[in-house]
Write an enzyme that holds these catalytic residues in place. Structure first.
Site, PDB file in Angstrom:
ATOM      1  N   SER A 131      -3.158  83.031  99.588  1.00 40.03           N
ATOM      2  CA  SER A 131      -3.039  81.965  98.611  1.00 40.03           C
ATOM      3  C   SER A 131      -4.414  81.590  98.060  1.00 40.03           C
ATOM      4  CB  SER A 131      -2.299  80.784  99.257  1.00 40.03           C
ATOM      5  OG  SER A 131      -1.960  79.812  98.308  1.00 40.03           O
TER       6      SER A 131
ATOM      7  N   HIS B 117       0.219  84.658  95.651  1.00 40.68           N
ATOM      8  CA  HIS B 117       1.517  84.144  95.205  1.00 40.68           C
ATOM      9  C   HIS B 117       1.272  83.042  94.180  1.00 40.68           C
ATOM     10  CE1 HIS B 117       1.708  80.959  98.717  1.00 40.68           C
ATOM     11  NE2 HIS B 117       0.661  80.785  97.938  1.00 40.68           N
TER      12      HIS B 117
END
Length: 195
Positions: A98, A123
């Site tokens: 992330s 993501h």
């Protein structure tokens, strides 16, 4: 309770003890080994600014083992990395997920690395809000703008077309170190320090 190791060094004036992070900082190494939040971001930003003031021409090494975290805290680190004069070399050890992966990719081109058994995950941004419908709409629009900004930066930093980035971040996208290199998130997989 977190235990921080202490390193003892011999100097011509006797012994001197440092906590391990202060000793690493002396060698221009910053370690991000936890979630990205306001506290960790403030510490990393302060260390980046300190090292720039110490020597604006020497590289800084940011080691990352982070599950990600706050977008605004991460962007404070990202912006500072781009703002300061020294190149920031990033090295993934363990996991950069992330916002951790975003910061890994934010290193100076040609100086973004991962160890061979590292894992990198990208993501789309996560968000959650509750309240009145109008406020939920405001926050939904904000997170969509943030998503577009992050995708655009990832596209620029990796060389991947924006449409590919948009598709690839729709769900958790895990990559091994070599895959992250092929994708453009890092520049090389390293197994040892250069001698």
């Amino acid at each position: 309770m977190s235990l921080v190791p202490v390193v003892v060094e011999q100097t011509n004036r006797g012994e001197r003890s440092y906590d391990i992070y202060s000793r690493l900082l002396k060698d221009r190494i910053i370690f991000l080994g936890e979630e990205v939040n306001d506290v960790t971001a403030s510490l990393v930003v302060a260390q980046l600014l300190f090292l720039e003031a110490e020597d604006p021409d020497k590289d800084i090494y940011l080691y990352i083992n982070s599950p990600g975290g706050s977008i605004t805290a991460g962007m404070a680190i990202y912006d500072t990395m781009q703002y300061i004069k020294p190149d920031v070399s990033t090295i993934c050890i363990g996991m950069a997920a992330s916002m951790g992966a975003f910061l890994l990719t934010a290193g100076a081109k040609g100086k973004r690395f991962a160890l061979p058994n590292s894992e990198i995950m990208i993501h789309q941004p996560l968000g959650g809000f509750q309240g009145q419908a109008t406020d939920i709409g405001i926050h939904a629009n904000r997170i969509l703008k943030i998503k577009d900004k992050l995708n655009s930066i990832l596209s620029e930093r990796t060389g991947q077309p924006l449409e590919v980035i948009k598709k690839d971040v729709e769900r958790d996208n895990f990559m091994e170190a070599e895959e992250a290199k092929e994708y453009g998130l890092i520049d090389d997989v390293i197994t040892s320090r250069k001698k």
